[in-house]
Design a protein around this motif. Structure first.
Motif, short mmCIF file in Angstrom:
data_model
loop_
_atom_site.label_atom_id
_atom_site.label_comp_id
_atom_site.label_asym_id
_atom_site.label_seq_id
_atom_site.Cartn_x
_atom_site.Cartn_y
_atom_site.Cartn_z
N PHE A 35 103.75 63.27 57.82
CA PHE A 35 103.93 63.68 59.22
C PHE A 35 104.33 62.43 59.99
O PHE A 35 103.55 61.49 60.09
N VAL A 36 105.57 62.41 60.50
CA VAL A 36 106.03 61.22 61.22
C VAL A 36 106.13 61.52 62.70
O VAL A 36 106.54 62.61 63.11
N SER A 37 105.70 60.56 63.50
CA SER A 37 105.74 60.70 64.95
C SER A 37 106.52 59.51 65.51
O SER A 37 106.23 58.37 65.18
N ILE A 38 107.54 59.77 66.35
CA ILE A 38 108.31 58.69 66.97
C ILE A 38 108.19 58.83 68.48
O ILE A 38 108.79 59.73 69.08
N VAL A 49 103.30 56.52 62.60
CA VAL A 49 103.75 56.51 64.00
C VAL A 49 104.70 55.33 64.22
O VAL A 49 104.37 54.19 63.88
N TYR A 50 105.88 55.62 64.76
CA TYR A 50 106.82 54.55 65.11
C TYR A 50 106.88 54.40 66.63
O TYR A 50 106.77 55.40 67.35
N ASP A 51 107.07 53.17 67.08
CA ASP A 51 107.21 52.92 68.52
C ASP A 51 108.64 52.46 68.83
O ASP A 51 109.00 51.31 68.59
N PRO A 52 109.47 53.34 69.39
CA PRO A 52 110.86 52.94 69.69
C PRO A 52 111.00 52.12 70.97
O PRO A 52 112.13 51.80 71.37
#
Lengths: 289, 418
Positions: free
Chosen positions: B36-39, B79-82
């Protein structure tokens, strides 16, 4: 009529705002020829000083007018001693070093306070009514502060021995050194003063814009454009460039909206520098400070 | 074939390098943890939205894992932080699909970021959830938009505030697709209700000086302001507006204020009286919501941010996906999409949220609330609202092979009179 008056006040505030964010840079870049890309971060540090101080119960006015310039001036002192003093006359190196410094400051502040916006301080002083229009009292106060600040810088440069020695050092540091002036100390003091003025500006803007770690980015371009358009005489230059660019921005923002206001500001600066490559004071007011 | 040293090294090296890829291809989809990826932006000007969304997403995934995971498998949240930069969005979207081989991606805050990454997920066939209120109009079989849209919120907000404050409306909005299109919706609803949208102004996201605009609002004779401003810098508008004393004479309603917890960032005097409509408020008085808020606060401790539609919908969006995975019995994309479109729903803190199959948007409750002392008092509740704006232009039941943003060129281009 009321509209005209309150609009004029608004444009005056825009001009004051531009002068406020540029003055510190005018001292450091205009006078000392140090390309300080960390100027925006000095403003940001001033802002955080006020936020931290008021959160700890310090009076807002004391925090803005005394603490912010003091803290950022000290930071400027440390920066000058540790970094800038080795780089005078090396423009490209200064540019890189201060850019690194700017990233460092953003990084440190982000890791301490997080990357979020702090905007808990409301503008004090309430509102001022002009006929059927109302303006923010705090904006009027800022106009007043900028006038005082410009006057102070003028008086310091013109009438104190520190001002005289500083001007001499900036004009010809070898000759000043021969006359027994410690130019290194003068550079140090001038840079710290520039930083302190930036800190004051950053502190004063907190109630209006809030502060976040990379808010410097919003200011830095405008500050450089103003100072470069102003030319070599820092006071007359910054003031005249602020009046011209801030005026164009304010009027165009009112007529067409903020996007074109910004475009008009940049367009005016480009035309200006095409016609007067050395800035306004390269052609007019040459004898001024 | 003679086996010399060089050829031997080539083939063995090739096999060794290819082996993980083979294993990955064969087993990744049904063994090991679910990905489960969250950006979501946790720094920069959009952090005011992203941070509570990430907290709520983490809470949902942790709860699912504590309850034994899904289909007997753990869920692995990445979780990625753009950093509020579109460039990082496209980079992380590619990383999530091609690198992480995510089973589902929940991503995007601004509509600009959504439109930057939506095609990537569509092309790489990775299921995509967008849990943010927006301007409507996405018609994409692969993309589930669970947030509220203007027909659900603005359509209620405009007539209510116009009745209360007056018919001349001044619109201020952020200068990108969300603000531009939402401003058109506001204009449409103002005209539909017999009002006059006197002026519309757009602001780049880094504008902090609203002085000239505030003067214009004063001289325009507007009765009220409708704001669709976005991000940390734009909070200055509300403070400068109050500093000029305008919030008393020309009140403000907003389609965005509060979902970044702005009401906690400005003072009570500056914010009192503002009216907003969203599908969730922390103040909703229901046992499910009280329980949700209590669990969130217990989990986050003293640093708990206020909850808003974006955070609650991120939580509910994760559960909607989980329900579909349970119903489908797999995390494979097409079966999950079909399960979602079979009318699956969850009873979350905002009430019942159900997927509407023609648009892949949500049927949801909408609440209208007024700000008082930094918290919202709910005035009206509208149950089970359909995304009727997107329904005008999108029918995925008739033609599932679509992946377009219908309002890309504005409402007029989509055939909607404004």
């Amino acid at each position: 009529m009321d509209l005209l008056f309150s609009l004029a006040l608004q444009i005056l505030y825009g001009i004051a705002n531009l002068a406020l964010i540029s003055l510190g840079l005018a001292i450091v870049f205009g006078m000392m020829r140090v390309i300080n890309l960390a100027h925006g971060e000095f403003l940001m540090l001033g802002g955080y000083t006020v936020v931290v101080a008021t959160n700890n119960g310090v009076n807002l006015w004391f925090a803005m007018l005394i603490l912010a310039p003091l803290v950022v001036g000290l930071i400027g002192l440390i920066v000058e001693r540790c970094l800038i003093q080795w780089l005078y006359g090396r423009m490209i190196d200064t540019l890189l070093a201060t850019w690194g410094l700017s990233l460092l400051f953003i990084g440190i502040i982000t890791s301490i306070f997080g990357a979020s916006t702090s905007t808990v301080i409301s503008p004090p002083l309430g509102t001022v009514t002009i006929g059927e229009y109302t303006s923010s009292g705090y904006e009027l106060f800022l106009i007043f502060v900028v006038i005082i600040l410009l006057a102070l810088v003028y008086l310091t440069l013109k009438f104190t021995s520190l001002g005289l020695v500083a001007r001499a050092t900036m004009q010809n540091s070898d000759m000043s050194a021969c006359l027994g002036i410690s130019t290194s100390k003068i550079y140090m003091v001038t840079f710290s003063l520039g930083a302190a003025v930036s800190g004051l500006a950053g502190g004063l803007l907190v109630p209006i814009t809030g502060v976040l770690p990379n808010i410097g980015v919003i200011y830095i371009a405008k500050a450089f454009i103003t100072v470069i358009s102003g030319g070599s005489a820092i006071l007359a230059g910054t003031t005249s460039a602020s009046v011209l660019l801030g005026g164009v921005n304010g009027i165009m923002s009112y007529i067409t909206g903020p996007t074109f206001g910004e475009v008009a500001l940049l367009f005016a600066a480009i035309i200006l520098l095409r016609l007067m490559p050395t800035g306004i004071t390269g052609r007019f007011f040459r004898k001024s400070q | 074939m003679t086996l010399n040293r060089r050829r031997f090294l080539k083939t063995t090296a090739g096999t060794i390098l290819a082996a993980p890829a083979l294993v990955n291809g064969a087993f990744a989809s049904n063994h090991g943890p679910i990905k489960f990826v969250s950006i979501l932006d946790q720094s920069g000007g959009l952090d005011i939205y992203g941070k509570p969304m990430v907290d709520a997403t983490k809470m949902a995934i942790d709860e699912m894992n504590e309850a034994g995971g899904l289909l007997g498998r753990k869920i692995d949240l990445k979780v990625y932080d753009p950093q509020s930069s579109i460039q990082f969005y496209t980079q992380f979207a590619t990383q999530a699909t091609a690198g992480d081989r995510a089973d589902v991606v929940h991503a995007g805050i601004t509509s600009a970021s959504r439109e930057a990454i939506r095609p990537t997920f569509s092309r790489y066939k990775t299921l995509y959830f967008y849990n943010v209120l927006y301007e409507g109009g996405v018609c994409d079989i692969n993309n589930f938009c669970t947030g509220s849209t203007p027909a659900q919120t603005v359509e209620k907000l405009v007539p209510y505030t116009m009745n209360k404050w007056g018919k001349k409306v001044y619109i201020v909005a952020a200068d990108y697709n969300y603000g531009q299109i939402t401003a058109q919706w506001v204009q449409k609803y103002v005209r539909d209700n017999g009002g006059d949208p006197v002026e519309t102004e757009f602001f780049p996201l880094d504008v902090t000086n609203f002085g000239p605009t505030i003067k214009k609002i004063q001289s325009s004779g507007a009765d009220m302001v409708m704001s669709a401003l976005v991000g940390g810098a734009h909070i200055s508008f509300y403070r400068q507006y109050a500093a000029a004393g305008m919030n008393k004479s020309v009140p403000v309603a907003s389609t965005t204020f509060g979902v970044g917890n702005e009401h906690k960032l400005i003072s009570a005097e500056e914010g009192d009286g503002m009216i907003c409509a969203y599908s969730y408020f922390e103040e909703i008085d229901s046992p499910a919501n009280k329980d949700f808020v209590a669990r969130f606060q217990a989990r986050m401790g003293a640093d708990a941010p206020a909850l808003n539609e974006l955070a609650a919908r991120s939580y509910e969006g994760a559960y909607l996906w989980a329900e579909a995975v349970k119903a489908a019995g797999t995390t494979d994309r097409m079966p999950v999409i079909e399960a979602l479109r079979s009318g699956i729903g969850v009873d979350g803190p905002s009430g019942r949220v159900e997927i509407e199959p023609k648009t892949n948007h949500a049927l949801q409750n909408v609440y209208l609330a007024e700000l008082k002392d930094q918290s919202f008092n709910i005035i009206e509740t509208y149950k089970n609202q359909p995304p009727s704006d997107t329904l005008l232009v999108c029918d995925l039941v008739a033609d599932p092979n679509q992946s377009v943003f219908k309002f890309e060129n504005g409402l007029k281009a989509a055939g909607i009179d404004i």
